[in-house]
Motif scaffolding. Sequence first.
Motif, mmCIF file in Angstrom:
data_model
loop_
_atom_site.group_PDB
_atom_site.id
_atom_site.type_symbol
_atom_site.label_atom_id
_atom_site.label_comp_id
_atom_site.label_asym_id
_atom_site.label_seq_id
_atom_site.Cartn_x
_atom_site.Cartn_y
_atom_site.Cartn_z
ATOM 1 N N UNK A 11 0.851 -1.186 0.000
ATOM 2 C CA UNK A 11 0.000 0.000 0.000
ATOM 3 C C UNK A 11 0.893 1.243 0.000
ATOM 4 N N UNK A 12 0.279 2.401 -0.248
ATOM 5 C CA UNK A 12 1.026 3.653 -0.229
ATOM 6 C C UNK A 12 1.643 3.891 1.153
ATOM 7 N N UNK A 64 -3.428 -0.252 -3.716
ATOM 8 C CA UNK A 64 -4.479 -1.261 -3.550
ATOM 9 C C UNK A 64 -5.447 -0.963 -2.416
ATOM 10 N N UNK A 65 -5.044 -0.087 -1.484
ATOM 11 C CA UNK A 65 -5.912 0.202 -0.338
ATOM 12 C C UNK A 65 -6.936 1.291 -0.636
ATOM 13 N N UNK A 66 -6.554 2.303 -1.406
ATOM 14 C CA UNK A 66 -7.442 3.453 -1.611
ATOM 15 C C UNK A 66 -7.850 3.668 -3.064
ATOM 16 N N UNK A 121 -11.576 9.570 -1.062
ATOM 17 C CA UNK A 121 -10.418 8.766 -0.650
ATOM 18 C C UNK A 121 -9.530 9.526 0.326
ATOM 19 N N UNK A 122 -8.856 8.766 1.170
ATOM 20 C CA UNK A 122 -7.935 9.340 2.152
ATOM 21 C C UNK A 122 -6.688 8.463 2.227
ATOM 22 N N UNK A 123 -5.530 9.090 2.095
ATOM 23 C CA UNK A 123 -4.257 8.385 2.229
ATOM 24 C C UNK A 123 -3.499 9.000 3.401
ATOM 25 N N UNK A 125 4.207 12.570 10.307
ATOM 26 C CA UNK A 125 2.934 12.115 9.732
ATOM 27 C C UNK A 125 2.291 13.173 8.838
ATOM 28 N N UNK A 126 1.673 12.719 7.764
ATOM 29 C CA UNK A 126 0.971 13.609 6.847
ATOM 30 C C UNK A 126 -0.152 12.820 6.178
ATOM 31 N N UNK A 127 -1.019 13.536 5.452
ATOM 32 C CA UNK A 127 -2.120 12.827 4.804
ATOM 33 C C UNK A 127 -2.797 13.663 3.734
ATOM 34 N N UNK A 128 -3.423 12.974 2.787
ATOM 35 C CA UNK A 128 -4.176 13.599 1.713
ATOM 36 C C UNK A 128 -5.614 13.075 1.759
ATOM 37 N N UNK A 129 -6.565 13.978 1.624
ATOM 38 C CA UNK A 129 -7.966 13.568 1.625
ATOM 39 C C UNK A 129 -8.708 14.336 0.543
ATOM 40 N N UNK A 130 -9.491 13.608 -0.254
ATOM 41 C CA UNK A 130 -10.358 14.246 -1.240
ATOM 42 C C UNK A 130 -11.762 14.281 -0.649
ATOM 43 N N UNK A 131 -12.218 15.433 -0.160
ATOM 44 C CA UNK A 131 -13.521 15.516 0.499
ATOM 45 C C UNK A 131 -14.698 15.640 -0.474
ATOM 46 N N UNK A 132 -14.400 15.760 -1.752
ATOM 47 C CA UNK A 132 -15.451 16.013 -2.740
ATOM 48 C C UNK A 132 -16.048 14.710 -3.274
ATOM 49 N N UNK A 133 -17.103 14.860 -4.088
ATOM 50 C CA UNK A 133 -17.771 13.689 -4.668
ATOM 51 C C UNK A 133 -17.303 13.411 -6.087
#
Length: 207
Positions: free
Chosen positions: A52-53, A94-96, A123-125, A171-179
């Motif tokens: 996974x990422x 493969x996870x997201x 999605x959220x990584x 630690x860091x992260x990316x999240x796409x909150x949109x549809x």
Amino acid sequence: MEQTESDIDARLAARLRALRAEQGLTLDGLAERAGVSRSMISLVERGRSSPTAAVLDRLAAGLGVSVASLFDGIGAEQASPLSRRADQREWQDPATGYVRRNLTPPGIAAPVTLVEVTMPAGARVTYDTGPRAAVIHQQLYVLEGEIAFTVDGGTVHLRAGDCLASQIDGPSGFHNPADRPARYLVAVATGPARSGAGTAKPGIAKG
């Protein structure tokens, strides 16, 4: 020219083995550094498991490199200053389901690596890696959609046209909150500088 996912995993496995060998690390040594089990590293290095990422980020941190550098050389038999779109290989987490594509020509001595990422809707990584041997300098530019980027416990919301410069040393992260999917570019450079050591670290508003 299409390259299968299994072929990319095989090349990624070879790259990880080579980097570990260059540093004289055993599987146990890398496992201790990266916080990834010896058995998982063994499976990944033998191409028996698609990482996974998050796992790739831990392995990269343990090796003192960026995730982007793990893909260096994939899809090219020899170094060239030109990277055609048809030759830029894609890797899917493969996870997201997020898809990354290295744009920088592989195998050349470039101080910055350019990566394009497509993040599925919702999605959220998350990368939970702690302090790194070398700080990752990053610029994030949103092409389409929006991205919520978190680093140092703070989150900034970015929309198309926005660009954020930051240092990644935790630690860091990316999240796409949109549809709908988001697409963004990440420019990455690895260097020894750390915050508080002469290099300004852009602040992120908490929220």
